[in-house]
Design an enzyme around this catalytic site. Structure first.
Site, PDB file in Angstrom:
ATOM      1  CG  ASN A 142      -1.657   1.253   1.451  1.00  0.00           C
ATOM      2  OD1 ASN A 142      -1.797   2.056   0.534  1.00  0.00           O
ATOM      3  ND2 ASN A 142      -2.163   1.451   2.669  1.00  0.00           N
ATOM      4  CD1 TRP A 143       3.770   1.224  -2.704  1.00  0.00           C
ATOM      5  CD2 TRP A 143       4.055   2.536  -4.493  1.00  0.00           C
ATOM      6  NE1 TRP A 143       4.749   0.662  -3.481  1.00  0.00           N
ATOM      7  CE2 TRP A 143       4.945   1.435  -4.588  1.00  0.00           C
ATOM      8  CE3 TRP A 143       4.051   3.479  -5.515  1.00  0.00           C
ATOM      9  CZ2 TRP A 143       5.832   1.278  -5.662  1.00  0.00           C
ATOM     10  CZ3 TRP A 143       4.936   3.316  -6.583  1.00  0.00           C
ATOM     11  CH2 TRP A 143       5.816   2.227  -6.656  1.00  0.00           C
ATOM     12  CE  LYS A 144       0.406   3.425   4.878  1.00  0.00           C
ATOM     13  NZ  LYS A 144       0.266   3.580   6.299  1.00  0.00           N
ATOM     14  CB  SER A 170       5.497  -1.900  11.848  1.00  0.00           C
ATOM     15  OG  SER A 170       5.067  -0.567  12.083  1.00  0.00           O
ATOM     16  CD  GLU A 207      -2.664   5.484   6.957  1.00  0.00           C
ATOM     17  OE1 GLU A 207      -2.664   5.564   5.725  1.00  0.00           O
ATOM     18  OE2 GLU A 207      -1.721   4.992   7.604  1.00  0.00           O
ATOM     19  N   GLY A 255       2.737   2.129  10.633  1.00  0.00           N
ATOM     20  CA  GLY A 255       3.719   3.198  10.429  1.00  0.00           C
ATOM     21  C   GLY A 255       4.453   3.603  11.690  1.00  0.00           C
ATOM     22  N   GLY A 298       2.779  -1.188   4.272  1.00  0.00           N
ATOM     23  CA  GLY A 298       2.823   0.221   3.896  1.00  0.00           C
ATOM     24  C   GLY A 298       4.236   0.654   3.553  1.00  0.00           C
ATOM     25  N   GLY A 299       4.915   1.257   4.529  1.00  0.00           N
ATOM     26  CA  GLY A 299       6.231   1.867   4.313  1.00  0.00           C
ATOM     27  C   GLY A 299       7.227   0.968   3.588  1.00  0.00           C
ATOM     28  CG  HIS A 339      -5.670   1.896   5.351  1.00  0.00           C
ATOM     29  ND1 HIS A 339      -5.230   2.792   6.303  1.00  0.00           N
ATOM     30  CD2 HIS A 339      -4.640   1.056   5.116  1.00  0.00           C
ATOM     31  CE1 HIS A 339      -3.971   2.486   6.613  1.00  0.00           C
ATOM     32  NE2 HIS A 339      -3.597   1.443   5.907  1.00  0.00           N
ATOM     33  CD  GLU A 358      -3.414  -2.568   7.509  1.00  0.00           C
ATOM     34  OE1 GLU A 358      -2.307  -2.820   7.018  1.00  0.00           O
ATOM     35  OE2 GLU A 358      -4.042  -1.531   7.258  1.00  0.00           O
TER      36      GLU A 358
END
Ligand code: PEP
Length: 248
Positions: A9-11, A208, A94, A169, A229-230, A92, A163
């Site tokens: 997930n590149w956000k 993470s 966020e 993150g 993600g990251g 998600h 999640e």
């Protein structure tokens, strides 16, 4: 037997230049034939990403619950499909927090995506306060009850991503015991809500995940892969996660 699935997930990150990361990621996916691998970049990069991904599925990070209409700034599941997306992330944390998305809204997005035949990754997860209060399993069960699609229409595959919000993150990872407890609870809830279909739904862990903790997480029962993600932004960080899934 459920195949492992690893989704990046590149956000709100990435650019045309960063699509060069996709080549080595797709190559690693080809070398791990037992693993499904996909990347969800921002909407603007879906079509060019597809052209660079050598057949690796590319997806969206959200979709609207309606097919078209007066919804400025939104993108429908039909539009994602038209752009070449094969999957979408919905609910998600966020988006639940920043766009105030309710379980009901998430359910309508998931139903719209499945109707379009998209693989639909429905996210659930508790906050740190909810976990500290001993309510993590109750909160996640309620999210599933409120946001799980009620229709089996279309051919899209439903996937759940657990999640924990406090792990996204932050570098904090849920312990294998906590992940095992939650994934077992999600599996039980899915069986309750979807009957025999509940046993086949893949459940991903997200929060993470990195190359150095992936193997331990993939060894946990009912962990069918990861939403990353990251560490999905570069091939250097993402490929070791794909490789761990291939071994696990
Ligand atoms: C996510 O955004 O879904 C996620 C799990 O992020 P990170 O891997 O950076 O914690």
């Amino acid at each position: 037997m459920r195949r492992k699935l690893v989704v990046g997930n590149w956000k709100m990150n990435g650019s045309l230049a960063q699509l060069s990361e996709l080549g080595p990621i797709a190559a690693a996916a080809r070398k791990s034939p037992g693993v499904d691998v996909a990347i969800c970049p921002p909407f603007t990069l879906i079509a060019p990403a597809r052209a660079r991904a050598s057949g690796m599925p590319i997806g969206g990070q959200d979709c609207h619950g309606k097919e078209s209409g007066a919804h400025t700034g939104c993108v429908s599941a039909a539009m994602l499909k038209d752009a070449g997306a094969r999957l979408v992330i919905v609910g998600h944390s966020e988006r639940r927090a920043e766009q105030c998305e309710s379980d009901k809204a998430v359910r309508s997005k998931a139903e719209a995506a499945l109707k379009q035949g998209l693989q639909t990754i429905l996210c659930v997860g508790e906050s740190d306060k909810e976990r500290e209060a001993g309510r993590a399993v109750t909160v996640v069960a309620a999210q599933l009850q409120g946001s799980l699609p009620q229709t089996a229409e279309g051919e899209g595959e439903l996937v759940i991503a657990y999640e924990p919000i406090w792990a996204i993150g932050t570098g904090k990872v849920a312990t294998p015991d906590d992940v095992a407890e939650m994934h077992a609870a999600i599996r039980a809830e899915l069986k309750q809500l979807l009957a025999h279909r509940g046993a086949t739904v893949r459940i991903l862990y997200g929060g993470s995940v990195k190359g150095d903790n992936a193997a331990e997480l993939f060894a946990v029962p009912d962990v069918d892969g990861a939403l990353v993600g990251g560490a999905s932004l570069t091939a250097a960080q993402f490929v070791p996660i794909v490789e761990a899934a291939g071994r696990g």
